[in-house]
Design a protein around this motif. Structure first.
Motif, PDB file in Angstrom:
ATOM      1  N   PHE A 124       0.863  -1.205  -0.096  1.00 38.89           N
ATOM      2  CA  PHE A 124       0.023   0.012   0.038  1.00 38.89           C
ATOM      3  C   PHE A 124       0.915   1.238  -0.007  1.00 38.89           C
ATOM      4  O   PHE A 124       0.324   2.258  -0.815  1.00 38.89           O
ATOM      5  CB  PHE A 124      -0.966  -0.071   1.074  1.00 38.89           C
ATOM      6  N   PHE A 125       1.733   1.316   0.845  1.00 43.52           N
ATOM      7  CA  PHE A 125       2.766   2.453   1.055  1.00 43.52           C
ATOM      8  C   PHE A 125       3.534   2.482  -0.112  1.00 43.52           C
ATOM      9  O   PHE A 125       4.089   3.475  -0.824  1.00 43.52           O
ATOM     10  CB  PHE A 125       3.420   2.400   2.191  1.00 43.52           C
ATOM     11  N   LEU A 126       4.266   1.453  -0.714  1.00 41.17           N
ATOM     12  CA  LEU A 126       5.175   1.318  -1.886  1.00 41.17           C
ATOM     13  C   LEU A 126       4.408   2.044  -3.281  1.00 41.17           C
ATOM     14  O   LEU A 126       4.977   2.580  -3.856  1.00 41.17           O
ATOM     15  CB  LEU A 126       5.676   0.127  -2.037  1.00 41.17           C
ATOM     16  N   GLY A 127       3.073   1.747  -3.328  1.00 43.21           N
ATOM     17  CA  GLY A 127       2.420   2.024  -4.388  1.00 43.21           C
ATOM     18  C   GLY A 127       2.219   3.500  -4.409  1.00 43.21           C
ATOM     19  O   GLY A 127       1.860   4.180  -5.567  1.00 43.21           O
ATOM     20  N   GLY A 128       2.530   4.347  -3.475  1.00 39.16           N
ATOM     21  CA  GLY A 128       2.247   5.759  -3.567  1.00 39.16           C
ATOM     22  C   GLY A 128       3.516   6.506  -3.787  1.00 39.16           C
ATOM     23  O   GLY A 128       3.723   7.702  -4.086  1.00 39.16           O
ATOM     24  N   VAL A 129       4.808   5.829  -3.896  1.00 43.42           N
ATOM     25  CA  VAL A 129       5.943   6.355  -3.912  1.00 43.42           C
ATOM     26  C   VAL A 129       6.280   7.110  -5.467  1.00 43.42           C
ATOM     27  O   VAL A 129       6.476   8.064  -5.433  1.00 43.42           O
ATOM     28  CB  VAL A 129       7.367   5.451  -3.701  1.00 43.42           C
ATOM     29  N   PHE A 130       6.018   6.309  -6.494  1.00 45.79           N
ATOM     30  CA  PHE A 130       6.225   6.730  -7.746  1.00 45.79           C
ATOM     31  C   PHE A 130       5.311   8.073  -8.191  1.00 45.79           C
ATOM     32  O   PHE A 130       6.207   9.022  -8.441  1.00 45.79           O
ATOM     33  CB  PHE A 130       5.916   5.697  -8.729  1.00 45.79           C
ATOM     34  N   GLY A 131       4.259   7.949  -7.901  1.00 43.03           N
ATOM     35  CA  GLY A 131       3.369   9.274  -8.347  1.00 43.03           C
ATOM     36  C   GLY A 131       3.893  10.557  -7.648  1.00 43.03           C
ATOM     37  O   GLY A 131       3.888  11.801  -8.055  1.00 43.03           O
ATOM     38  N   CYS A 132       4.392  10.413  -6.216  1.00 36.51           N
ATOM     39  CA  CYS A 132       4.796  11.634  -5.353  1.00 36.51           C
ATOM     40  C   CYS A 132       6.039  11.917  -5.902  1.00 36.51           C
ATOM     41  O   CYS A 132       6.368  13.187  -5.934  1.00 36.51           O
ATOM     42  CB  CYS A 132       4.880  11.047  -3.923  1.00 36.51           C
ATOM     43  N   VAL A 133       7.107  10.902  -6.127  1.00 41.87           N
ATOM     44  CA  VAL A 133       8.357  11.280  -6.508  1.00 41.87           C
ATOM     45  C   VAL A 133       8.248  11.980  -7.855  1.00 41.87           C
ATOM     46  O   VAL A 133       8.891  12.971  -7.965  1.00 41.87           O
ATOM     47  CB  VAL A 133       9.195  10.004  -6.565  1.00 41.87           C
ATOM     48  N   VAL A 134       7.691  11.552  -8.808  1.00 43.79           N
ATOM     49  CA  VAL A 134       7.670  12.102 -10.339  1.00 43.79           C
ATOM     50  C   VAL A 134       6.859  13.677 -10.092  1.00 43.79           C
ATOM     51  O   VAL A 134       7.436  14.619 -10.666  1.00 43.79           O
ATOM     52  CB  VAL A 134       6.631  11.363 -11.235  1.00 43.79           C
ATOM     53  N   SER A 135       5.891  13.668  -9.389  1.00 39.85           N
ATOM     54  CA  SER A 135       5.175  14.988  -9.162  1.00 39.85           C
ATOM     55  C   SER A 135       6.200  16.069  -8.592  1.00 39.85           C
ATOM     56  O   SER A 135       5.864  17.356  -8.802  1.00 39.85           O
ATOM     57  CB  SER A 135       3.929  14.964  -8.467  1.00 39.85           C
ATOM     58  N   VAL A 136       7.025  15.684  -7.858  1.00 36.94           N
ATOM     59  CA  VAL A 136       7.914  16.743  -6.877  1.00 36.94           C
ATOM     60  C   VAL A 136       9.038  17.120  -8.146  1.00 36.94           C
ATOM     61  O   VAL A 136       9.035  18.228  -8.506  1.00 36.94           O
ATOM     62  CB  VAL A 136       8.745  16.110  -5.817  1.00 36.94           C
ATOM     63  N   TYR A 137       9.790  16.263  -8.532  1.00 37.82           N
ATOM     64  CA  TYR A 137      10.571  16.548  -9.708  1.00 37.82           C
ATOM     65  C   TYR A 137      10.477  17.189 -11.012  1.00 37.82           C
ATOM     66  O   TYR A 137      10.911  17.954 -11.423  1.00 37.82           O
ATOM     67  CB  TYR A 137      11.884  15.447  -9.688  1.00 37.82           C
ATOM     68  N   VAL A 138       9.150  16.902 -11.384  1.00 37.71           N
ATOM     69  CA  VAL A 138       9.002  17.363 -12.773  1.00 37.71           C
ATOM     70  C   VAL A 138       8.426  18.756 -12.562  1.00 37.71           C
ATOM     71  O   VAL A 138       8.505  19.628 -13.337  1.00 37.71           O
ATOM     72  CB  VAL A 138       7.507  16.632 -13.259  1.00 37.71           C
ATOM     73  N   GLY A 139       7.933  19.120 -11.354  1.00 36.61           N
ATOM     74  CA  GLY A 139       7.826  20.734 -11.153  1.00 36.61           C
ATOM     75  C   GLY A 139       8.888  21.520 -10.756  1.00 36.61           C
ATOM     76  O   GLY A 139       8.886  22.585 -10.577  1.00 36.61           O
ATOM     77  N   LEU A 140      10.141  20.898 -10.812  1.00 37.85           N
ATOM     78  CA  LEU A 140      11.219  21.686 -10.652  1.00 37.85           C
ATOM     79  C   LEU A 140      12.460  21.996 -11.481  1.00 37.85           C
ATOM     80  O   LEU A 140      13.102  22.841 -11.532  1.00 37.85           O
ATOM     81  CB  LEU A 140      12.113  20.937  -9.321  1.00 37.85           C
ATOM     82  N   PHE A 141      12.079  20.981 -12.461  1.00 34.08           N
ATOM     83  CA  PHE A 141      13.163  21.075 -13.685  1.00 34.08           C
ATOM     84  C   PHE A 141      12.338  21.323 -15.236  1.00 34.08           C
ATOM     85  O   PHE A 141      11.209  20.946 -15.172  1.00 34.08           O
ATOM     86  CB  PHE A 141      13.932  19.973 -13.739  1.00 34.08           C
ATOM     87  N   SER A 142      13.132  21.686 -16.124  1.00 38.18           N
ATOM     88  CA  SER A 142      12.838  21.883 -17.489  1.00 38.18           C
ATOM     89  C   SER A 142      12.454  20.677 -17.978  1.00 38.18           C
ATOM     90  O   SER A 142      13.035  19.690 -17.989  1.00 38.18           O
ATOM     91  CB  SER A 142      13.419  22.865 -18.333  1.00 38.18           C
ATOM     92  N   ALA A 143      11.453  20.652 -19.201  1.00 41.54           N
ATOM     93  CA  ALA A 143      11.286  19.363 -19.793  1.00 41.54           C
ATOM     94  C   ALA A 143      12.374  18.798 -20.554  1.00 41.54           C
ATOM     95  O   ALA A 143      12.269  17.469 -20.675  1.00 41.54           O
ATOM     96  CB  ALA A 143      10.110  19.601 -20.824  1.00 41.54           C
ATOM     97  N   THR A 144      13.291  19.523 -20.983  1.00 39.64           N
ATOM     98  CA  THR A 144      14.352  18.987 -21.753  1.00 39.64           C
ATOM     99  C   THR A 144      15.367  18.263 -20.958  1.00 39.64           C
ATOM    100  O   THR A 144      16.505  17.698 -21.560  1.00 39.64           O
ATOM    101  CB  THR A 144      15.339  20.228 -22.630  1.00 39.64           C
TER     102      THR A 144
END
Length: 407
Positions: A124-144
């Motif tokens: 249950f807890f492992l399933g939440g890691v990927f979405g949270c991690v991606v949502s954090v770093y995608v919001g900090l860096f440019s698409a390229t």
């Protein structure tokens, strides 16, 4: 296939945070990823030892993946929406500590039923890691540069798996529980590090609410997106089934078919993961240079190398080289994190990235199916099927739209 949606452009510089703070944040969330990988992959690494310790059949030990993946599916759906609604940082902290406590709960495992429960809760807890991690770093860096960063994420994931293989060579059926306890302590420490290093994102959720942006699961199916969402989930499911049908049985194959001792099995698995670590960076650069869809070539190559792995001479060097090449190819899907997030609006980032875990619906039953095939037809048969499934997932990937727009 662009009729399914209008691709959402990614901002050039999403968040005004200093470069040092951005990379410090990335390092902190990668620490969570190390122990996320470590704890998740104990399911397949420990299979032969848990089976021996608890007296279980192949079908029974394959059910551990079903329990863990079931928990992960619920966690992906529930925890990603909590992250988008309230705070991605705080949710990631709670998830990491939850993984640690659930892993330490292995001390209560004494039979098949308690082992299933422990795997479900940790899943249950492992399933939440990927979405949270991606949502954090995608919001900090440019698409390229997101492809490279996703490659580094995949590198860290395989680094955690390699750490598991290297550490796990010292454990067997007599002390297998200690390996999960190591991962649990690391996950708790990683959660504390995220709390101390990653900046608060409460301002983001408050701003989104003022604009009327309230993340909801149904948005992934509105405005013509349901076809896209369905294909992403199916592609993810094929990836999980392929991984479970091949990687899930590698340690058992090496131990029961080639009769290698625990030390050699651990070393061969470490080599496979080193290949994945190198491949993660290479495929990340490919995704940034040629587009997100270019990485589907990795799945096609993985399918071919899987056949080679099953037919090389039965010596450690040949298996090591084949394993390295296989590991290099299968990580081409590391681009999926930013890719899935780019396909949907910003306020749905964690929820969109969590689609990857929806594929576990396929793998829930696929794991039991792979266990039945391994029992009835042998390990070689189920591992051949795993290799073929990678090719099928690659063909489905080809039908998806491209998101990277380079000048």
């Amino acid at each position: 296939m662009l009729e399914d949606l209008k691709v959402i452009p990614v901002a050039a510089v999403p968040v005004e945070i200093s470069k040092a703070r951005r990379y410090g944040t990335f390092a902190a969330i990668m620490l969570v990823y190390v122990f996320y990988s470590f704890c998740w992959n104990t399911e397949n690494f420990l299979r032969p030892y848990v089976a021996q310790a608890l007296g279980l059949s192949r079908i029974e030990v394959s059910a551990f993946y079903t329990a863990q993946a079931s928990g992960a599916l619920f966690g992906a759906i529930i925890l990603s929406q909590i992250a988008d609604h309230y705070s991605r940082r705080n949710t990631l902290v709670a998830i990491s500590i939850g993984i640690g406590l659930a892993a330490l709960g292995v001390v209560f495992v004494v039979d098949f039923q308690t082992a299933l429960l422990q795997r479900f809760v940790m899943g249950f807890f492992l399933g939440g890691v990927f979405g949270c991690v991606v949502s954090v770093y995608v919001g900090l860096f440019s698409a390229t540069v997101l492809g490279l960063l996703s490659g580094l994420v995949q590198l860290v994931y395989n680094g955690g798996d390699a750490l598991l293989s290297w550490t796990g060579r010292h454990y067997d059926a007599s002390n297998w529980q200690h390996l999960l306890q190591i991962g649990g302590c690391g996950a708790i420490c990683a959660g504390i590090a995220v709390w101390l290093v990653v900046p608060s994102d409460r301002h983001r959720t408050l701003a989104a609410r003022k604009l009327g942006q309230r993340p909801a699961l149904r948005e992934l199916f509105e405005h013509g997106r349901w076809r896209l969402t369905g294909r992403l989930a199916l592609m993810s499911g094929l990836n999980y089934f392929a991984f479970q049908s091949f990687n899930g049985w590698v340690t058992t194959y090496l131990r029961e078919v080639h009769h290698y001792p625990s030390d050699t099995v651990g070393k061969l698995m470490t080599v496979l993961h080193v290949g994945s670590m190198l491949g993660a960076v290479v495929w990340g650069l490919v995704g940034d240079r040629f587009g997100r869809r270019a990485n589907l070539v990795g799945f096609l190559l993985a399918s071919a190398v899987a056949v080679v792995y099953m037919n090389v001479p039965p010596d450690a060097l040949a298996l090591g080289v084949a394993g390295f090449c296989y590991g290099f190819c299968i990580v081409s899907h590391g681009i999926w994190g930013p890719y899935f997030a780019e396909l949907y609006p910003e306020h749905l980032r964690a929820t969109a990235a969590s689609i990857i875990n929806w594929g576990r619906v396929v793998s829930l039953f696929g794991s039991l199916l792979s266990g039945w095939i391994a029992h009835e037809a042998g390990l070689q048969t189920v591992m051949y099927i795993g290799g073929a499934t990678y090719a099928l997932a690659g063909l489905l990937w080809w039908t998806l739209p491209e998101t990277l727009r380079r000048k």
